[in-house]
Scaffold this active site. Structure first.
Site, PDB file in Angstrom:
ATOM      1  CB  SER A  77      -0.957  -0.063   1.189  1.00  0.00           C
ATOM      2  OG  SER A  77      -1.935   0.949   1.109  1.00  0.00           O
TER       3      SER A  77
ATOM      4  CG  ASP B  55      -6.530  -0.981  -4.207  1.00  0.00           C
ATOM      5  OD1 ASP B  55      -6.869   0.154  -3.812  1.00  0.00           O
ATOM      6  OD2 ASP B  55      -5.437  -1.502  -3.934  1.00  0.00           O
TER       7      ASP B  55
ATOM      8  CG  HIS C 118      -6.177  -1.234  -0.375  1.00  0.00           C
ATOM      9  ND1 HIS C 118      -5.275  -0.976  -1.389  1.00  0.00           N
ATOM     10  CD2 HIS C 118      -5.543  -0.910   0.777  1.00  0.00           C
ATOM     11  CE1 HIS C 118      -4.154  -0.506  -0.871  1.00  0.00           C
ATOM     12  NE2 HIS C 118      -4.284  -0.456   0.441  1.00  0.00           N
TER      13      HIS C 118
END
Length: 312
Positions: A157, A254, A284
């Site tokens: 991320s 995502d 996500h």
């Protein structure tokens, strides 16, 4: 929108809510309390050491956690791990299971960085911490029993965005030569102009509004402006030549999906060896459901890719 989530993820989708990034200290405290209630990670087969590495001038001591396969005396490849959290939340502990798995099954020393968080410490503070630890890792390779020619950077991320930025900095500063970059669901572009960013406004835990808040905390009023440097938002980079080989993952639902895919395509265009995988049916925070089949496949690919990259 209606989302066709993977069956293993559909039921859990309603349990996440949305991480509140509007008041980072409160959210951090909530997550720390939740983490304290979980069982300690299984460290079987791995030696875990907490220490501090020399940091940049404005933060001379950076917390690091080192995971080393137990009973090994040879110099091993190393993985610099950078946790996620939208540049705002997260800490070393959240990646314990991932780092332990890499150490055990990829046969590598993992050095995980406790970098400073925004908005208290906006760009470039966190990046400077990560890069300083990379320099320390390479300089102390002998002491740490690490092969300095086999160092990879890995991030999830926001950590994936920081990992990409570390690779750019290492190239441009003539710093440690990275063998590989593993960019997992990377947050790369503050402009937020992609189709996935426009569509996924209500996905579990992480969505377009959170991405906007995240970049605002990290860059302040500069977010989205023309003068944002590529080290803050690697998705802006025009020159990706001479970067280390890469593996880039993305998830179908995502907001960061399209910027990850675009970055992989730009690496291709620059002649950098790269693999990319978009996992269908996943959002996500799917990685927080480790028993889901898509999460298991993703974890297996991580080990296969890192073993191949670092051991040949």
């Amino acid at each position: 929108m209606t989302y066709r989530y993977d069956a293993d993820l559909a039921e859990a989708a309603g349990n996440f809510g949305v991480f509140d990034l509007t008041e980072p200290p409160r959210t951090r405290a909530t997550l720390i309390a939740a983490g304290a209630a979980r069982p300690a990670p299984d460290t079987t087969g791995v030696e875990v050491t907490d220490l501090e590495a020399p940091g940049p001038e404005d933060n001379p001591r950076v917390p690091v956690r080192i995971y080393r396969p137990a009973g090994t005396t040879d110099d091993l490849p190393a993985v610099l791990n950078i946790h996620g959290g939208g540049f705002v939340i997260g800490r070393i502990e959240v990646d314990d299971d991932t780092c332990l798995d890499i150490a055990r099954r990829a046969g590598a020393v993992v050095v995980s960085v406790g970098y400073r968080l925004a908005p208290e410490h906006p760009y470039p503070a966190g990046l400077q911490d990560c890069y300083a630890v990379l320099e320390w890792l390479a300089a102390r390779a002998g002491e740490l029993r690490v092969d300095a020619d086999r160092i990879a950077v890995h991030g999830i991320s926001a950590g994936g965005g920081l990992a990409a930025a570390v690779a750019l900095l290492a190239r441009d500063r003539g710093g440690p030569k990275l063998a590989f970059q593993y960019l997992d669901l990377p947050e790369l572009d503050d402009r937020r102009t992609t189709l996935s960013m426009a569509r996924f406004t209500d996905t579990p835990g992480w969505n377009t509004p959170n991405a906007e808040i995240s970049w605002h905390h990290y860059l302040g009023e500069r977010a989205g402006a023309d003068d944002v440097p590529v080290y803050a938002a690697p998705g802006r980079a025009k020159d990706l030549s001479d970067l280390p080989p890469a593996y880039v993952t993305a998830l179908e639902y995502d907001p960061c999906r399209d910027e990850a895919v675009a970055y992989a395509e730009s690496l291709f265009a620059a002649g950098v060896p790269v693999e990319t995988h978009v996992f269908s049916g996943a959002y996500h925070l799917a990685y927080l459901i480790p028993t889901a089949k898509v999460s298991l496949r993703r974890a297996e690919e991580r080990i296969t890719v890192l073993r191949t990259a670092l051991h040949g």
